[in-house]
Design a protein around this motif. Sequence first.
Motif, PDB file in Angstrom:
ATOM      1  N   LYS A  55       0.819  -1.213   0.000  1.00  0.00           N
ATOM      2  CA  LYS A  55       0.000   0.000   0.000  1.00  0.00           C
ATOM      3  C   LYS A  55       0.852   1.262   0.000  1.00  0.00           C
ATOM      4  O   LYS A  55       0.388   2.317  -0.403  1.00  0.00           O
ATOM      5  CB  LYS A  55      -0.977  -0.003   1.163  1.00  0.00           C
ATOM      6  N   LYS A  56       2.118   1.146   0.433  1.00  0.00           N
ATOM      7  CA  LYS A  56       3.024   2.289   0.381  1.00  0.00           C
ATOM      8  C   LYS A  56       3.645   2.458  -0.999  1.00  0.00           C
ATOM      9  O   LYS A  56       4.095   3.549  -1.339  1.00  0.00           O
ATOM     10  CB  LYS A  56       4.153   2.118   1.405  1.00  0.00           C
ATOM     11  N   ARG A  57       3.700   1.391  -1.796  1.00  0.00           N
ATOM     12  CA  ARG A  57       4.424   1.433  -3.060  1.00  0.00           C
ATOM     13  C   ARG A  57       3.553   1.608  -4.296  1.00  0.00           C
ATOM     14  O   ARG A  57       4.039   2.042  -5.334  1.00  0.00           O
ATOM     15  CB  ARG A  57       5.233   0.139  -3.225  1.00  0.00           C
ATOM     16  N   PHE A  58       2.281   1.250  -4.212  1.00  0.00           N
ATOM     17  CA  PHE A  58       1.433   1.249  -5.400  1.00  0.00           C
ATOM     18  C   PHE A  58       0.208   2.116  -5.191  1.00  0.00           C
ATOM     19  O   PHE A  58      -0.331   2.191  -4.087  1.00  0.00           O
ATOM     20  CB  PHE A  58       0.991  -0.176  -5.750  1.00  0.00           C
ATOM     21  N   LYS A  59      -0.230   2.776  -6.274  1.00  0.00           N
ATOM     22  CA  LYS A  59      -1.444   3.582  -6.258  1.00  0.00           C
ATOM     23  C   LYS A  59      -2.385   3.037  -7.323  1.00  0.00           C
ATOM     24  O   LYS A  59      -1.953   2.579  -8.375  1.00  0.00           O
ATOM     25  CB  LYS A  59      -1.141   5.038  -6.574  1.00  0.00           C
ATOM     26  N   VAL A  60      -3.675   3.121  -7.050  1.00  0.00           N
ATOM     27  CA  VAL A  60      -4.684   2.677  -8.008  1.00  0.00           C
ATOM     28  C   VAL A  60      -5.304   3.915  -8.638  1.00  0.00           C
ATOM     29  O   VAL A  60      -5.719   4.837  -7.930  1.00  0.00           O
ATOM     30  CB  VAL A  60      -5.767   1.830  -7.309  1.00  0.00           C
ATOM     31  N   THR A  61      -5.349   3.952  -9.962  1.00  0.00           N
ATOM     32  CA  THR A  61      -5.937   5.089 -10.663  1.00  0.00           C
ATOM     33  C   THR A  61      -7.459   4.975 -10.628  1.00  0.00           C
ATOM     34  O   THR A  61      -8.017   3.975 -10.175  1.00  0.00           O
ATOM     35  CB  THR A  61      -5.448   5.134 -12.122  1.00  0.00           C
ATOM     36  N   ASP A 103       3.191   2.436 -15.236  1.00  0.00           N
ATOM     37  CA  ASP A 103       2.204   1.381 -15.021  1.00  0.00           C
ATOM     38  C   ASP A 103       2.915   0.111 -14.561  1.00  0.00           C
ATOM     39  O   ASP A 103       4.035  -0.169 -14.976  1.00  0.00           O
ATOM     40  CB  ASP A 103       1.444   1.080 -16.318  1.00  0.00           C
ATOM     41  N   VAL A 104       2.241  -0.649 -13.739  1.00  0.00           N
ATOM     42  CA  VAL A 104       2.762  -1.939 -13.304  1.00  0.00           C
ATOM     43  C   VAL A 104       2.622  -2.918 -14.465  1.00  0.00           C
ATOM     44  O   VAL A 104       1.649  -2.868 -15.224  1.00  0.00           O
ATOM     45  CB  VAL A 104       1.981  -2.426 -12.067  1.00  0.00           C
ATOM     46  N   SER A 105       3.588  -3.801 -14.620  1.00  0.00           N
ATOM     47  CA  SER A 105       3.554  -4.737 -15.737  1.00  0.00           C
ATOM     48  C   SER A 105       2.372  -5.693 -15.593  1.00  0.00           C
ATOM     49  O   SER A 105       1.968  -6.030 -14.473  1.00  0.00           O
ATOM     50  CB  SER A 105       4.857  -5.531 -15.814  1.00  0.00           C
ATOM     51  N   PRO A 106       1.801  -6.135 -16.709  1.00  0.00           N
ATOM     52  CA  PRO A 106       0.634  -7.026 -16.646  1.00  0.00           C
ATOM     53  C   PRO A 106       0.908  -8.335 -15.912  1.00  0.00           C
ATOM     54  O   PRO A 106       0.001  -8.921 -15.321  1.00  0.00           O
ATOM     55  CB  PRO A 106       0.313  -7.294 -18.117  1.00  0.00           C
ATOM     56  N   ALA A 107       2.160  -8.792 -15.913  1.00  0.00           N
ATOM     57  CA  ALA A 107       2.477 -10.042 -15.225  1.00  0.00           C
ATOM     58  C   ALA A 107       2.363  -9.895 -13.711  1.00  0.00           C
ATOM     59  O   ALA A 107       2.146 -10.885 -13.009  1.00  0.00           O
ATOM     60  CB  ALA A 107       3.879 -10.489 -15.600  1.00  0.00           C
ATOM     61  N   ASP A 108       2.514  -8.673 -13.185  1.00  0.00           N
ATOM     62  CA  ASP A 108       2.500  -8.466 -11.739  1.00  0.00           C
ATOM     63  C   ASP A 108       1.172  -7.942 -11.204  1.00  0.00           C
ATOM     64  O   ASP A 108       0.988  -7.883  -9.984  1.00  0.00           O
ATOM     65  CB  ASP A 108       3.597  -7.472 -11.351  1.00  0.00           C
ATOM     66  N   THR A 109       0.256  -7.551 -12.074  1.00  0.00           N
ATOM     67  CA  THR A 109      -0.951  -6.890 -11.596  1.00  0.00           C
ATOM     68  C   THR A 109      -1.809  -7.800 -10.728  1.00  0.00           C
ATOM     69  O   THR A 109      -2.357  -7.348  -9.724  1.00  0.00           O
ATOM     70  CB  THR A 109      -1.795  -6.372 -12.774  1.00  0.00           C
ATOM     71  N   LYS A 110      -1.915  -9.065 -11.076  1.00  0.00           N
ATOM     72  CA  LYS A 110      -2.762  -9.975 -10.300  1.00  0.00           C
ATOM     73  C   LYS A 110      -2.235 -10.112  -8.871  1.00  0.00           C
ATOM     74  O   LYS A 110      -2.998 -10.063  -7.907  1.00  0.00           O
ATOM     75  CB  LYS A 110      -2.808 -11.342 -10.989  1.00  0.00           C
ATOM     76  N   THR A 111      -0.936 -10.262  -8.730  1.00  0.00           N
ATOM     77  CA  THR A 111      -0.331 -10.408  -7.405  1.00  0.00           C
ATOM     78  C   THR A 111      -0.497  -9.152  -6.572  1.00  0.00           C
ATOM     79  O   THR A 111      -0.867  -9.227  -5.387  1.00  0.00           O
ATOM     80  CB  THR A 111       1.176 -10.708  -7.561  1.00  0.00           C
ATOM     81  N   ILE A 112      -0.278  -7.996  -7.182  1.00  0.00           N
ATOM     82  CA  ILE A 112      -0.347  -6.735  -6.444  1.00  0.00           C
ATOM     83  C   ILE A 112      -1.788  -6.430  -6.056  1.00  0.00           C
ATOM     84  O   ILE A 112      -2.054  -5.943  -4.949  1.00  0.00           O
ATOM     85  CB  ILE A 112       0.286  -5.609  -7.266  1.00  0.00           C
ATOM     86  N   LYS A 113      -2.736  -6.708  -6.941  1.00  0.00           N
ATOM     87  CA  LYS A 113      -4.133  -6.484  -6.593  1.00  0.00           C
ATOM     88  C   LYS A 113      -4.565  -7.362  -5.429  1.00  0.00           C
ATOM     89  O   LYS A 113      -5.338  -6.947  -4.578  1.00  0.00           O
ATOM     90  CB  LYS A 113      -5.028  -6.698  -7.807  1.00  0.00           C
ATOM     91  N   ARG A 114      -4.036  -8.565  -5.379  1.00  0.00           N
ATOM     92  CA  ARG A 114      -4.349  -9.452  -4.247  1.00  0.00           C
ATOM     93  C   ARG A 114      -3.755  -8.911  -2.956  1.00  0.00           C
ATOM     94  O   ARG A 114      -4.377  -8.954  -1.896  1.00  0.00           O
ATOM     95  CB  ARG A 114      -3.840 -10.865  -4.521  1.00  0.00           C
ATOM     96  N   MET A 115      -2.545  -8.343  -3.048  1.00  0.00           N
ATOM     97  CA  MET A 115      -1.920  -7.743  -1.868  1.00  0.00           C
ATOM     98  C   MET A 115      -2.699  -6.542  -1.354  1.00  0.00           C
ATOM     99  O   MET A 115      -2.780  -6.304  -0.157  1.00  0.00           O
ATOM    100  CB  MET A 115      -0.499  -7.305  -2.189  1.00  0.00           C
ATOM    101  N   LEU A 116      -3.265  -5.768  -2.293  1.00  0.00           N
ATOM    102  CA  LEU A 116      -4.005  -4.578  -1.907  1.00  0.00           C
ATOM    103  C   LEU A 116      -5.444  -4.880  -1.526  1.00  0.00           C
ATOM    104  O   LEU A 116      -6.165  -3.981  -1.104  1.00  0.00           O
ATOM    105  CB  LEU A 116      -3.985  -3.564  -3.056  1.00  0.00           C
ATOM    106  N   GLY A 117      -5.870  -6.095  -1.705  1.00  0.00           N
ATOM    107  CA  GLY A 117      -7.239  -6.453  -1.355  1.00  0.00           C
ATOM    108  C   GLY A 117      -8.261  -6.024  -2.374  1.00  0.00           C
ATOM    109  O   GLY A 117      -9.416  -5.772  -2.040  1.00  0.00           O
ATOM    110  N   LEU A 118      -7.853  -5.929  -3.636  1.00  0.00           N
ATOM    111  CA  LEU A 118      -8.785  -5.501  -4.707  1.00  0.00           C
ATOM    112  C   LEU A 118      -9.354  -6.701  -5.442  1.00  0.00           C
ATOM    113  O   LEU A 118      -8.790  -7.743  -5.512  1.00  0.00           O
ATOM    114  CB  LEU A 118      -8.051  -4.597  -5.697  1.00  0.00           C
TER     115      LEU A 118
END
Length: 64
Positions: free
Chosen positions: A11-17, A49-64
């Motif tokens: 949550k400190k490293r990524f922002k959601v548009t 933008d975050v790479s498409p390969a990492d988006t699923k993992t990061i969204k899971r970390m952020l609870g999205l």
Amino acid sequence: MPKQKTHSGAKKRFKVTGSGKLRRQQSSMRHNFERKPSTLTRRLSMDKDVSPADTKTIKRMLGL
């Protein structure tokens, strides 16, 4: 069932548009600015933008 916790490092490293994309900062922007050209520091200060390969993992970390 317990609540899902947000990963505090993510949550400190990524922002959601507004459209749901993930943005991140670029590396090499912490120190040694005297030897880096100002054109490079201006370019690195932009978010990417975050790479498409990492988006699923990061969204899971952020609870999205």
